[in-house]
Design a protein around this motif. Structure first.
Motif, PDB file in Angstrom:
ATOM      1  N   THR A  73     -13.177 -54.877  41.123  1.00 49.55           N
ATOM      2  CA  THR A  73     -12.487 -56.085  41.598  1.00 49.55           C
ATOM      3  C   THR A  73     -11.080 -55.732  42.085  1.00 49.55           C
ATOM      4  N   GLY A  74     -10.374 -54.935  41.307  1.00 42.33           N
ATOM      5  CA  GLY A  74      -9.023 -54.528  41.695  1.00 42.33           C
ATOM      6  C   GLY A  74      -9.004 -53.733  42.985  1.00 42.33           C
ATOM      7  N   VAL A  75      -9.936 -52.810  43.126  1.00 40.80           N
ATOM      8  CA  VAL A  75     -10.002 -52.009  44.354  1.00 40.80           C
ATOM      9  C   VAL A  75     -10.353 -52.902  45.545  1.00 40.80           C
ATOM     10  N   THR A  76     -11.237 -53.845  45.341  1.00 39.80           N
ATOM     11  CA  THR A  76     -11.580 -54.780  46.423  1.00 39.80           C
ATOM     12  C   THR A  76     -10.349 -55.571  46.855  1.00 39.80           C
ATOM     13  N   LEU A  77      -9.612 -56.098  45.904  1.00 37.11           N
ATOM     14  CA  LEU A  77      -8.404 -56.867  46.236  1.00 37.11           C
ATOM     15  C   LEU A  77      -7.344 -55.985  46.896  1.00 37.11           C
ATOM     16  N   TYR A  78      -7.214 -54.756  46.421  1.00 35.58           N
ATOM     17  CA  TYR A  78      -6.259 -53.803  47.008  1.00 35.58           C
ATOM     18  C   TYR A  78      -6.563 -53.628  48.498  1.00 35.58           C
ATOM     19  N   PHE A  79      -7.848 -53.431  48.821  1.00 34.85           N
ATOM     20  CA  PHE A  79      -8.198 -53.187  50.220  1.00 34.85           C
ATOM     21  C   PHE A  79      -8.245 -54.453  51.062  1.00 34.85           C
ATOM     22  N   VAL A  80      -8.416 -55.606  50.439  1.00 35.48           N
ATOM     23  CA  VAL A  80      -8.203 -56.859  51.176  1.00 35.48           C
ATOM     24  C   VAL A  80      -6.741 -56.891  51.626  1.00 35.48           C
ATOM     25  N   GLY A  81      -5.840 -56.536  50.719  1.00 35.84           N
ATOM     26  CA  GLY A  81      -4.416 -56.463  51.064  1.00 35.84           C
ATOM     27  C   GLY A  81      -4.138 -55.456  52.158  1.00 35.84           C
ATOM     28  N   ALA A  82      -4.811 -54.308  52.116  1.00 35.03           N
ATOM     29  CA  ALA A  82      -4.620 -53.288  53.151  1.00 35.03           C
ATOM     30  C   ALA A  82      -5.077 -53.807  54.516  1.00 35.03           C
ATOM     31  N   VAL A  83      -6.215 -54.467  54.543  1.00 32.44           N
ATOM     32  CA  VAL A  83      -6.719 -55.023  55.806  1.00 32.44           C
ATOM     33  C   VAL A  83      -5.749 -56.079  56.331  1.00 32.44           C
ATOM     34  N   VAL A  84      -5.281 -56.952  55.452  1.00 31.99           N
ATOM     35  CA  VAL A  84      -4.323 -57.990  55.863  1.00 31.99           C
ATOM     36  C   VAL A  84      -3.043 -57.356  56.400  1.00 31.99           C
ATOM     37  N   ALA A  85      -2.551 -56.317  55.733  1.00 34.01           N
ATOM     38  CA  ALA A  85      -1.323 -55.654  56.196  1.00 34.01           C
ATOM     39  C   ALA A  85      -1.496 -55.084  57.602  1.00 34.01           C
ATOM     40  N   HIS A  86      -2.631 -54.458  57.861  1.00 36.78           N
ATOM     41  CA  HIS A  86      -2.868 -53.895  59.200  1.00 36.78           C
ATOM     42  C   HIS A  86      -3.027 -55.008  60.243  1.00 36.78           C
ATOM     43  N   ARG A  88      -1.678 -58.079  60.068  1.00 40.04           N
ATOM     44  CA  ARG A  88      -0.365 -58.707  60.285  1.00 40.04           C
ATOM     45  C   ARG A  88       0.512 -57.872  61.200  1.00 40.04           C
ATOM     46  N   ALA A  89       0.388 -56.533  61.086  1.00 38.48           N
ATOM     47  CA  ALA A  89       1.188 -55.641  61.927  1.00 38.48           C
ATOM     48  C   ALA A  89       0.531 -55.411  63.288  1.00 38.48           C
ATOM     49  N   ARG A  90      -0.617 -56.057  63.500  1.00 35.84           N
ATOM     50  CA  ARG A  90      -1.383 -55.873  64.731  1.00 35.84           C
ATOM     51  C   ARG A  90      -1.731 -54.408  64.967  1.00 35.84           C
ATOM     52  N   ASP A  91      -2.008 -53.692  63.881  1.00 39.67           N
ATOM     53  CA  ASP A  91      -2.371 -52.279  63.938  1.00 39.67           C
ATOM     54  C   ASP A  91      -3.890 -52.160  63.877  1.00 39.67           C
ATOM     55  N   LEU A  92      -4.529 -52.500  64.981  1.00 46.26           N
ATOM     56  CA  LEU A  92      -5.988 -52.473  65.023  1.00 46.26           C
ATOM     57  C   LEU A  92      -6.529 -51.050  64.958  1.00 46.26           C
ATOM     58  N   ALA A  93      -5.765 -50.080  65.444  1.00 42.37           N
ATOM     59  CA  ALA A  93      -6.210 -48.687  65.395  1.00 42.37           C
ATOM     60  C   ALA A  93      -6.296 -48.188  63.956  1.00 42.37           C
ATOM     61  N   GLY A  94      -5.453 -48.685  63.078  1.00 43.04           N
ATOM     62  CA  GLY A  94      -5.452 -48.246  61.692  1.00 43.04           C
ATOM     63  C   GLY A  94      -6.330 -49.088  60.785  1.00 43.04           C
ATOM     64  N   LEU A  95      -7.104 -49.987  61.355  1.00 42.41           N
ATOM     65  CA  LEU A  95      -7.894 -50.932  60.571  1.00 42.41           C
ATOM     66  C   LEU A  95      -9.226 -50.362  60.094  1.00 42.41           C
ATOM     67  N   GLY A  96      -9.730 -49.349  60.770  1.00 41.01           N
ATOM     68  CA  GLY A  96     -11.065 -48.830  60.472  1.00 41.01           C
ATOM     69  C   GLY A  96     -11.254 -48.352  59.037  1.00 41.01           C
ATOM     70  N   ALA A  97     -10.392 -47.472  58.583  1.00 41.16           N
ATOM     71  CA  ALA A  97     -10.553 -46.899  57.242  1.00 41.16           C
ATOM     72  C   ALA A  97     -10.473 -47.960  56.142  1.00 41.16           C
ATOM     73  N   PRO A  98      -9.475 -48.849  56.157  1.00 40.92           N
ATOM     74  CA  PRO A  98      -9.442 -49.859  55.101  1.00 40.92           C
ATOM     75  C   PRO A  98     -10.651 -50.790  55.111  1.00 40.92           C
ATOM     76  N   VAL A  99     -11.185 -51.104  56.274  1.00 44.56           N
ATOM     77  CA  VAL A  99     -12.357 -51.980  56.346  1.00 44.56           C
ATOM     78  C   VAL A  99     -13.572 -51.286  55.737  1.00 44.56           C
ATOM     79  N   VAL A 100     -13.753 -50.004  56.041  1.00 45.03           N
ATOM     80  CA  VAL A 100     -14.887 -49.264  55.489  1.00 45.03           C
ATOM     81  C   VAL A 100     -14.770 -49.153  53.974  1.00 45.03           C
ATOM     82  N   VAL A 101     -13.575 -48.814  53.489  1.00 46.52           N
ATOM     83  CA  VAL A 101     -13.387 -48.685  52.040  1.00 46.52           C
ATOM     84  C   VAL A 101     -13.551 -50.049  51.363  1.00 46.52           C
ATOM     85  N   LEU A 102     -13.098 -51.106  52.010  1.00 47.29           N
ATOM     86  CA  LEU A 102     -13.296 -52.457  51.471  1.00 47.29           C
ATOM     87  C   LEU A 102     -14.784 -52.764  51.335  1.00 47.29           C
ATOM     88  N   ALA A 103     -15.563 -52.430  52.335  1.00 43.89           N
ATOM     89  CA  ALA A 103     -17.010 -52.684  52.284  1.00 43.89           C
ATOM     90  C   ALA A 103     -17.657 -51.908  51.136  1.00 43.89           C
TER      91      ALA A 103
END
Length: 115
Positions: A73-86, A88-103
């Motif tokens: 649960t904690g890791v899931t929430l951590y990576f939800v935060g990572a996806v949101v951070a990317h 918010r910064a409009r960093d679509l190029a850096g979004l791939g890794a956090p989305v995969v780890v979130l899944a």
């Protein structure tokens, strides 16, 4: 279901440990990605600590189911935060890794709950 949890938990724990170590050592690739997302350098040690704690929790969660659920649960929430951070910064190029780890984190949580 339990075997699936063990496999995903160990895989995710390795990824988290490597990511945490990369933050602690300021790996240039990790540093560049996080700075594009607007993460200040002084956040790296606490973020690394969260990832390492999550890795340990997932592994120990193989034997202690409640800890496995809490860690996943904690890791899931951590990576939800990572996806949101990317996002918010409009960093679509850096979004791939956090989305995969979130899944993978969500799948790990589902498998731990089902086991």
């Amino acid at each position: 279901m339990f075997v699936g949890y063990v496999v995903l938990a160990l895989l995710l724990a390795v990824v988290l440990a490597m990511s945490g170590f990369g933050k602690l050592t300021r790996d240039p690739k990790i540093t560049a990605s996080l700075q594009k997302a607007g993460v200040p350098l002084h956040w790296f040690p606490p973020l690394a600590g969260c990832e390492i704690a999550g890795a340990v929790g997932l592994v120990v969660g193989i034997w202690l189911a409640p800890l496995g659920v809490a860690a996943a649960t904690g890791v899931t929430l951590y990576f939800v935060g990572a996806v949101v951070a990317h996002l918010r910064a409009r960093d679509l190029a850096g979004l791939g890794a956090p989305v995969v780890v979130l899944a993978v984190a969500v799948a790990t949580l589902v498998l731990r709950l089902a086991a």
